[in-house]
Enzyme design. Structure first.
Site, PDB file in Angstrom:
ATOM      1  N   ASP A 110      -6.927   2.001   7.585  1.00  0.00           N
ATOM      2  CA  ASP A 110      -5.587   2.514   7.883  1.00  0.00           C
ATOM      3  C   ASP A 110      -5.659   4.030   8.045  1.00  0.00           C
ATOM      4  O   ASP A 110      -6.740   4.630   7.955  1.00  0.00           O
ATOM      5  CB  ASP A 110      -4.558   2.091   6.822  1.00  0.00           C
ATOM      6  CG  ASP A 110      -4.819   2.680   5.437  1.00  0.00           C
ATOM      7  OD1 ASP A 110      -5.574   3.666   5.333  1.00  0.00           O
ATOM      8  OD2 ASP A 110      -4.276   2.144   4.454  1.00  0.00           O
ATOM      9  N   ARG A 145      -3.833  -4.442   7.604  1.00  0.00           N
ATOM     10  CA  ARG A 145      -4.847  -3.477   8.059  1.00  0.00           C
ATOM     11  C   ARG A 145      -6.154  -4.176   8.414  1.00  0.00           C
ATOM     12  O   ARG A 145      -6.904  -3.693   9.252  1.00  0.00           O
ATOM     13  CB  ARG A 145      -5.057  -2.371   7.027  1.00  0.00           C
ATOM     14  CG  ARG A 145      -5.407  -2.826   5.659  1.00  0.00           C
ATOM     15  CD  ARG A 145      -5.412  -1.644   4.703  1.00  0.00           C
ATOM     16  NE  ARG A 145      -5.299  -2.112   3.341  1.00  0.00           N
ATOM     17  CZ  ARG A 145      -5.812  -1.471   2.309  1.00  0.00           C
ATOM     18  NH1 ARG A 145      -6.484  -0.353   2.491  1.00  0.00           N
ATOM     19  NH2 ARG A 145      -5.656  -1.933   1.093  1.00  0.00           N
ATOM     20  N   TYR A 163       6.199  -8.335   8.695  1.00  0.00           N
ATOM     21  CA  TYR A 163       5.942  -6.895   8.850  1.00  0.00           C
ATOM     22  C   TYR A 163       6.164  -6.458  10.294  1.00  0.00           C
ATOM     23  O   TYR A 163       6.004  -7.244  11.232  1.00  0.00           O
ATOM     24  CB  TYR A 163       4.474  -6.571   8.516  1.00  0.00           C
ATOM     25  CG  TYR A 163       4.022  -6.929   7.125  1.00  0.00           C
ATOM     26  CD1 TYR A 163       4.016  -5.969   6.107  1.00  0.00           C
ATOM     27  CD2 TYR A 163       3.564  -8.210   6.829  1.00  0.00           C
ATOM     28  CE1 TYR A 163       3.571  -6.287   4.831  1.00  0.00           C
ATOM     29  CE2 TYR A 163       3.127  -8.536   5.551  1.00  0.00           C
ATOM     30  CZ  TYR A 163       3.129  -7.571   4.561  1.00  0.00           C
ATOM     31  OH  TYR A 163       2.698  -7.904   3.295  1.00  0.00           O
ATOM     32  N   ASP A 178       0.836  -1.197   0.000  1.00  0.00           N
ATOM     33  CA  ASP A 178       0.000   0.000   0.000  1.00  0.00           C
ATOM     34  C   ASP A 178       0.873   1.249   0.000  1.00  0.00           C
ATOM     35  O   ASP A 178       1.998   1.239   0.512  1.00  0.00           O
ATOM     36  CB  ASP A 178      -0.891   0.022   1.243  1.00  0.00           C
ATOM     37  CG  ASP A 178      -2.019  -1.000   1.161  1.00  0.00           C
ATOM     38  OD1 ASP A 178      -2.365  -1.410   0.043  1.00  0.00           O
ATOM     39  OD2 ASP A 178      -2.537  -1.399   2.228  1.00  0.00           O
TER      40      ASP A 178
END
Length: 301
Positions: free
Chosen positions: A87, A188, A73, A45
């Site tokens: 988000d 997210r 992540y 993203d």
């Protein structure tokens, strides 16, 4: 007139900056590498930073198979607010005091989202619904549902809990987390679902991808660094790092590159894509087992 050397076949591991789409990075790399043959293995993203794997020239054939590998992540989840995008880039849709959420409740919520789970992607994701991207439907105000999909969250670890006050005065909790997950997992959506499960709502405020398969952040370069020096991981090295390796002799190499389906050693049955190397360490092909034979997925020789 001196000819420029050809762009080498291989992978470029980029440390993607925030604010760039994955397509923006590909476009930038086409200019840096002076070739149109550039692609990426799985998007990030625009808000997110970190490892984005690009393939250059022949290595673009590896990308679809690399996209299926495990990812890692680190990120920050804000509990107490929901947003339209799940988000920090979307408008806030609700605020709830999260200051009373206990550590025990946090641990239980995270445990419930660890392992093999069913996940509904965000409505502003790139998932296609009846051939149309979900984010396009969402932008046009459509009311639609995205079916839940199976994903695997191998590890979901809470590293720190920080009390904060949001701009609208709502007491919130900011959680520093790390996640190891299968391809297709939306971090997210984990943030959204964790907040929903705790009754206070949640969204992702920061995300950095630290690993895609075997390729880690310490091997990544920023776009500015790559502009100064294009660092390309040779295609043979990239394939050897990502897939099981099968070395064949010269006779079998000739047969394989001429389209003959070789008997695949039992060792590789069910292993998924296998990288086949000929004499001298030349990458010949990616193959997978099909009825005991080596079916070619991509040929490089």
């Amino acid at each position: 007139m001196t000819q420029k050397p050809p762009t080498p076949d291989g992978l470029v591991i980029v440390d993607k900056p925030s604010g760039f789409t994955s397509h923006d990075v590909v476009a930038k790399m086409r200019g840096i590498a002076r070739t149109r043959r550039v692609g990426h293995a799985g998007t990030l993203d625009p808000m997110a930073t970190g490892v984005l794997v690009l393939g250059v020239e022949k290595a673009t054939k590896l990308l679809g198979h690399l996209a299926l590998t495990e990812k890692e992540y680190v990120g920050t989840v804000r509990l107490g607010q929901t947003t339209v995008t799940d988000d920090a880039e979307g408008d806030i849709t609700s605020s709830t005091d999260a200051s009373q959420v206990t550590r025990e409740a946090l641990d239980a919520g995270i445990t419930a989202l660890t392992g093999a789970i069913m996940q509904v992607p965000s409505k502003v994701s790139a998932i296609k619904i009846d051939g149309v991207r979900s984010y396009k439907r969402a932008r046009e105000g459509e009311d639609f549902d995205i079916p839940a999909r199976p994903v695997t969250v191998s590890s979901f670890v809470l590293h720190d809990v920080r009390e904060a006050v949001a701009e609208d005065g709502t007491p919130v909790l900011d959680l520093v987390v790390s996640v190891v997950c299968s391809s297709g997992t939306y971090i997210r959506a984990l943030a959204r679902d964790l907040g929903a499960g705790l009754g206070v709502g949640g969204h992702l405020t920061a995300l950095r991808r630290t690993r895609v398969g075997p390729y880690r952040l310490d091997a990544a370069r920023t776009l500015d660094q790559l502009q100064q020096e294009l660092v390309v991981m040779p295609i043979a090295e990239a394939a050897a790092a990502a897939f099981p390796r099968w070395d064949v002799d010269a006779r079998h190499a000739r047969l394989l590159t001429n389209g003959v389906r070789l008997e695949l050693p039992e060792l590789y049955a069910g292993a998924g894509p296998v990288a086949v190397f000929g004499p001298g360490g030349t990458l010949l092909a990616l193959v997978e087992e099909h009825k005991g034979k080596a079916k070619s997925l991509a040929v490089f020789a």
